[in-house]
Design an enzyme around this catalytic site. Sequence first.
Site, short mmCIF file in Angstrom:
data_model
loop_
_atom_site.label_atom_id
_atom_site.label_comp_id
_atom_site.label_asym_id
_atom_site.label_seq_id
_atom_site.Cartn_x
_atom_site.Cartn_y
_atom_site.Cartn_z
N CYS A 1 0.85 -1.20 0.00
CA CYS A 1 0.00 0.00 0.00
C CYS A 1 0.88 1.25 0.00
O CYS A 1 0.62 2.21 -0.74
CB CYS A 1 -0.91 0.03 1.22
SG CYS A 1 -2.07 -1.35 1.33
N CYS B 1 -28.95 38.50 7.18
CA CYS B 1 -29.92 38.16 6.13
C CYS B 1 -29.36 37.05 5.24
O CYS B 1 -28.23 36.60 5.43
CB CYS B 1 -30.26 39.39 5.28
SG CYS B 1 -28.84 40.06 4.38
N CYS C 1 -26.01 37.69 3.59
CA CYS C 1 -24.86 37.45 4.47
C CYS C 1 -24.46 35.98 4.42
O CYS C 1 -23.27 35.64 4.35
CB CYS C 1 -25.18 37.86 5.90
SG CYS C 1 -25.59 39.59 6.12
N ASP D 1 -37.56 -4.48 7.99
CA ASP D 1 -36.92 -5.72 8.40
C ASP D 1 -37.87 -6.35 9.42
O ASP D 1 -38.71 -5.66 10.02
CB ASP D 1 -35.56 -5.42 9.03
CG ASP D 1 -34.94 -6.65 9.64
OD1 ASP D 1 -34.85 -7.67 8.94
OD2 ASP D 1 -34.58 -6.60 10.84
N ASP E 1 -28.78 -4.84 8.11
CA ASP E 1 -29.69 -3.88 7.49
C ASP E 1 -28.98 -2.63 6.98
O ASP E 1 -29.57 -1.82 6.27
CB ASP E 1 -30.78 -3.45 8.48
CG ASP E 1 -31.64 -4.62 8.94
OD1 ASP E 1 -31.97 -5.46 8.09
OD2 ASP E 1 -31.97 -4.68 10.13
#
Length: 810
Positions: A29, A93, A96, A494, A700
């Site tokens: 690696c 606002c 901004c 499930d 799941d």
Amino acid sequence: MAAGIALPQETGRARQWSVPIEGMTCASCVGRVEKALAGVPGVSGVSVNIATERAQLDADASVQLDTIVDAVKRAGYEVTQGSITLDVQGMTCASCVSRVEKALQRVPGVAKASVNLATQTATVGGVGLEADALIAAISKAGYEAAPHSDDMNQAARRSPGLSEMAAVVICALLAVPLVVPMAAQALGTQVMLPISVQFVLSTLVQFVFGARFYTAAYKAVRAKAGNMDLLVALGTSAAYGLSVYEMVAHPGDMSHLYFEASAVVITLVRFGKWLEMRAKHKTMAAIQALNALRPATARVRTGGEDRDTPVSQVRLGDLVIVRPGERMPVDGVILEGQSELDESLITGESLPVFKQIHDTVVTGSIVANGYLVVRTAAVGADTMLSQIVRLVESAQAEKAPIQRLVDKVSAIFVPVILGIALLTFIGWMLFNGNVEAAVLNAVAVLVIACPCALGLATPAAIMAGTGVAAQHGVLIKNAEALELAHRMSVVAFDKTGTLTEGKPSLAVFEVDHVSRQAALQLAASIQQASEHPLARAIIAAAKAEGVSLRPVSDAQAMPGQGIRATVDQLELFIGSDRWLSERGTETSPELRVAAERALESGLTVSWLVETAPQSRVLALMAFGDAIKPSAGEAIRGLAAMGIKTVLLTGDNRHSAQRIATQLGIAEVHAEVLPEDKARVVSALRVGNAVVGMVGDGINDAPALAAADVGIAMSTGTDVAMHAAGLTLMRGDPKLIADAIDISRRTYAKIRQNLFWAFFYNLVGIPLAAFGLLSPMAAGAAMAFSSVSVISNALLLKTWRPKRTTGRANP
């Protein structure tokens, strides 16, 4: 924050990078990463250390961060991603918000920046993130920033204080005398203040109480952008400047003075911002309520002595003593005592929960009537309460997809309004040549157009919606899940642990030759020696019927077959249906029919057999996973909402069909492998269907991630909860309908807020441009628009689950 890439250091003409790499496991690696990085043009030296999981690079100034990240990805690895949350001050606002996001996105390494006006926070994701660099970018854009504080009093510090209210009151007292003559004239009375008094009062309001608008406007101009403060500063300065000019040009003539216009506009805007701050503070009530559950101290037992200790000093494994009426200061396991605990503010469950030895307890729950000794399992940021707070804060700080429309509009809003105001001025000058009318109408355009409501419309609703959902046991992890959930048309479940209890129970018990009580006593007595789930089910059934257990001898587990034991000189065996068939033991026709029925229903069959002094079958036992009491109501509730339900399980078809039939679920996918669940979920997405997946296990997780909205049970695994967008704090499937309902109502509030925000501007700007709206009326309308948007969002706080109220939600 995750470990980031160190900022490049200049070394002569070269720069040095320190890049964290994910996924390296061996020397090969390292070689692949070094080769990939060495191939980047401009990189002169690479050294990769697998122990520190970092790559050190020497590169010239032309090498960019994105190039390094791409090279690592091509090699099959990832550069560690990080995120930083900052508190931002000064935003007023939507413009901004847009400007701060653009400033952050220009910082090298930033992949995503999301700024929330309501919470005044910025969440930045990417690689190589340094808080100082991000804060510097925000400062350059004209705002102030600091690392986000998790202090429980953070929300309280942001609440509008007495000083702000006092400023509004003083400002109003200075402005009222300027308005009185105008009001008196409307009533036919002439009351005129001396010009000098008008000048002094309006000057104090304009430059003392209006100084904040000038400061913010200057920062915006310096950043080559516009915001609400720029509009207010320009508008009020124009009205004030015109009045000063008329005062000097026409001494003694008060008919052309408009000091009251500038003073009243500043007063109204400040009053509106104060109301807005109060309303925003209320939207944080859910976080404040959760933070309030954290006790400051814990009673720790050390060497037989109990001492009050700050919670921050409690360590894992410490014994914590909790008395009746006190809040649990840590997450842990009960070692001594038993009590009912009120966990309502954590799970949303209104009824107390009984806890005894070996049960887990969570921070913030209230001990009702027992004395508990708890071994600490988690403290501080690792407790479930802290995780809930972080999830709610994260969801509140996120930006819903619908907000992208607002972002696009706000990016060009202020320049467009400045253009409209200029055209208004020019138009009135060409129409009648009246400078005063031209200035006042242009001022009205600038004031009415302040885009505060536009920036608050979405985040205010999200904050209120996620907050009230958390109070009722539904954690919404992100704004996207909240927005998608309201369109959900299919929910896949499930089976085990979601619709069922997740543990076997004794469903069928038929006897022969002996009484039911005698057979149940023998079976449960044998199983005292076993830890098998089916054994616990038999013992639980015996206890439920008040059957006492007998002493057991010579107990021996037979792997793959069953368990053998002697009870009251009877040699007994509990074995599977397969074991009974292999032995050729005969059973009565009645028991065999019952066994076939049980097998067809998907139940697991076992037999209680006496092997000596005689050989005979004493009982048939069939086990099934009991359906949760609320599962049927949950399925019916979803059907009433027009949502299709699907059962998706890895269990056998007979068992799955039995559960589906009892609950009224028409579509069943059984014997599905975990890796295939995600494929089935994708196949359910027919047409424009939005699919939700409900699960609780590791198996799941792929399906939860593949669904449009993943819904996890907190009673399940951490993996499932991380993969899901919604988490149900109780193992109650009825909460799914609650989650969808609050999502629908929150999204409705977002749409209502955006409608009103745009409506105010679409109606108000033309009225102001055509001279039908005075600057004072424009200021009042602008303030009212922001307050009305947040007040509308706060109506979500009245939401209650339908089954609790028994009527439609307000």
